[in-house]
Design an enzyme around this catalytic site. Structure first.
Site, PDB file in Angstrom:
ATOM      1  N   ASN A  11       6.168   3.946   7.941  1.00  0.00           N
ATOM      2  CA  ASN A  11       5.514   5.210   8.299  1.00  0.00           C
ATOM      3  C   ASN A  11       4.249   4.868   9.093  1.00  0.00           C
ATOM      4  OD1 ASN A  11       4.438   7.728   8.526  1.00  0.00           O
ATOM      5  ND2 ASN A  11       3.771   7.877   6.393  1.00  0.00           N
ATOM      6  N   LYS A  13       2.432   6.904  10.656  1.00  0.00           N
ATOM      7  CA  LYS A  13       1.459   8.016  10.643  1.00  0.00           C
ATOM      8  C   LYS A  13       0.996   8.295  12.077  1.00  0.00           C
ATOM      9  CE  LYS A  13       0.186   6.379   6.098  1.00  0.00           C
ATOM     10  NZ  LYS A  13      -0.526   6.705   4.887  1.00  0.00           N
ATOM     11  N   HIS A  97       5.655  14.368   2.955  1.00  0.00           N
ATOM     12  CA  HIS A  97       4.658  13.316   2.716  1.00  0.00           C
ATOM     13  C   HIS A  97       3.402  13.948   2.122  1.00  0.00           C
ATOM     14  CE1 HIS A  97       1.787  10.100   3.385  1.00  0.00           C
ATOM     15  NE2 HIS A  97       2.823   9.288   3.495  1.00  0.00           N
ATOM     16  N   GLU A  99       0.382  13.473   2.671  1.00  0.00           N
ATOM     17  CA  GLU A  99      -0.642  13.859   3.656  1.00  0.00           C
ATOM     18  C   GLU A  99      -0.308  15.214   4.263  1.00  0.00           C
ATOM     19  OE1 GLU A  99      -0.568  10.234   5.922  1.00  0.00           O
ATOM     20  OE2 GLU A  99      -1.405   9.169   4.213  1.00  0.00           O
ATOM     21  N   GLU A 169       6.084   8.397  -4.188  1.00  0.00           N
ATOM     22  CA  GLU A 169       4.806   7.955  -3.632  1.00  0.00           C
ATOM     23  C   GLU A 169       3.657   8.557  -4.452  1.00  0.00           C
ATOM     24  OE1 GLU A 169       5.248   6.409   0.625  1.00  0.00           O
ATOM     25  OE2 GLU A 169       4.521   8.447   0.715  1.00  0.00           O
ATOM     26  N   GLY A 175      -2.465   4.410   0.802  1.00  0.00           N
ATOM     27  CA  GLY A 175      -3.587   4.045   1.669  1.00  0.00           C
ATOM     28  C   GLY A 175      -4.832   3.622   0.919  1.00  0.00           C
ATOM     29  N   SER A 214       0.752   1.503  -0.842  1.00  0.00           N
ATOM     30  CA  SER A 214       0.085   0.203  -0.701  1.00  0.00           C
ATOM     31  C   SER A 214       1.024  -0.980  -0.932  1.00  0.00           C
ATOM     32  CB  SER A 214      -1.144   0.127  -1.616  1.00  0.00           C
ATOM     33  OG  SER A 214      -2.085   1.141  -1.261  1.00  0.00           O
TER      34      SER A 214
HETATM   35  C1  PEP Z   1       2.739   6.071   3.273  1.00  0.00           C
HETATM   36  O1  PEP Z   1       2.115   6.469   4.243  1.00  0.00           O
HETATM   37  O2  PEP Z   1       3.789   6.638   2.955  1.00  0.00           O
HETATM   38  C2  PEP Z   1       2.218   4.938   2.522  1.00  0.00           C
HETATM   39  C3  PEP Z   1       2.860   4.560   1.447  1.00  0.00           C
HETATM   40  O3  PEP Z   1       1.076   4.353   3.003  1.00  0.00           O
HETATM   41  P1  PEP Z   1       0.433   2.956   2.499  1.00  0.00           P
HETATM   42  O4  PEP Z   1       1.541   1.948   2.451  1.00  0.00           O
HETATM   43  O5  PEP Z   1      -0.608   2.636   3.512  1.00  0.00           O
HETATM   44  O6  PEP Z   1      -0.122   3.203   1.128  1.00  0.00           O
END
Ligand code: PEP
Length: 264
Positions: A11, A13, A97, A99, A169, A175, A214
């Protein structure tokens, strides 16, 4: 890991121009050219989709968008529909997601409409669900996951559930550099699988449910070695071709170990 083919999705983003995407894939594709035991997906911003589709043509890497509108066309200024994404060659779409849920008011009602619209257009959805830190602290994780899964999948027939990928998630891990422990991720994914099983045992056995939050080259092998975790949705660490390729390699190694264990 199980006998299900793992999914490792990047992803990006709101990162990478078309030129950045070209540079990334020039480095990344030769690194994963030999990998057939994991489904690798790149999710670039809309404007880089067509270029990424063209660059990935002839490789096993597929391409997904990061969102879409549920209607096929109409007066929805600034939005993009599922048929438009198919037209540029996208294979899938990330939906729900955190976000988008947090910053753009994505609702479960909209997701319940988006999921069948994506499938009807020929896009494989990657549906994201997960609890906030406050919800986990209040021991509400299972209630939150049940609410999201039941509401978001409400308009899908049981026979179509297997076509999805679900990404667990936890919002507190996205993040932040704080990763769920393998036990936490495995437990939550097992719970999501039990929710699918309450509708269809067959779908529960086959659906891929991945972890996101992460994931890095350092923690990927331990997470991907867990029996319920069918891959990873990777944000920050997917921006670097070498690191993301090593997460793909960890998934391929976990799949090989699971296949060897099944043969014994
Ligand atoms: C994501 O954007 O779905 C995500 C898991 O980001 P990160 O790996 O940076 O935590």
């Amino acid at each position: 890991m199980s006998s299900r083919v793992p999914v490792i999705a990047a992803n990006w983003k709101m990162n990478k121009t078309i030129a950045d995407a070209e540079a990334f894939l020039g480095d990344f594709l030769p690194r994963v050219g030999e990998v057939t035991s994991a489904d690798v997906v790149i999710c670039p911003p809309y404007l880089a989709l067509k270029a990424v589709v063209e660059l990935c043509a002839g490789s096993a890497v597929s391409v997904a968008a990061q969102n879409m509108h549920q209607e096929p066309h109409g007066a929805f200024t600034g939005e993009v529909s599922a048929p438009m994404l198919r037209e540029v060659g996208a294979d899938g779409v990330v939906l729900g997601h955190s976000e988008r849920r947090t910053y753009f008011a994505e609702t479960d009602a909209a997701l319940a409409a988006k999921l069948p619209a994506a499938l009807d257009a020929g896009l494989r959805p990657i549906l994201c669900v997960g609890e906030t830190e406050a919800q986990r602290d209040a021991e509400e994780t299972e209630d939150v996951l049940r609410g999201q899964v039941e509401a978001d999948l409400a308009n899908l027939r049981d026979a179509r559930l297997v076509e999805l990928v679900i990404a667990y998630e936890p919002v507190w891990a996205i993040g932040t550099g704080r990763t769920a422990t393998p036990e936490q991720a495995d437990g939550a994914i097992g719970f999501i699988r039990s929710l699918i099983a309450s509708r269809s045992e067959e779908a529960a056995a086959a659906i891929r449910i991945v972890y996101g939050g992460s994931v890095t080259p350092d923690n990927a092998a331990e997470l991907l070695g867990r029996p319920e975790i069918d891959g990873a949705l990777v944000g920050g660490a997917s921006l670097h071709p070498e690191g993301f390729a090593s997460i793909v390699a960890a998934a391929a190694a976990a799949a090989a170990a699971a296949a060897a264990a099944a043969d014994r």
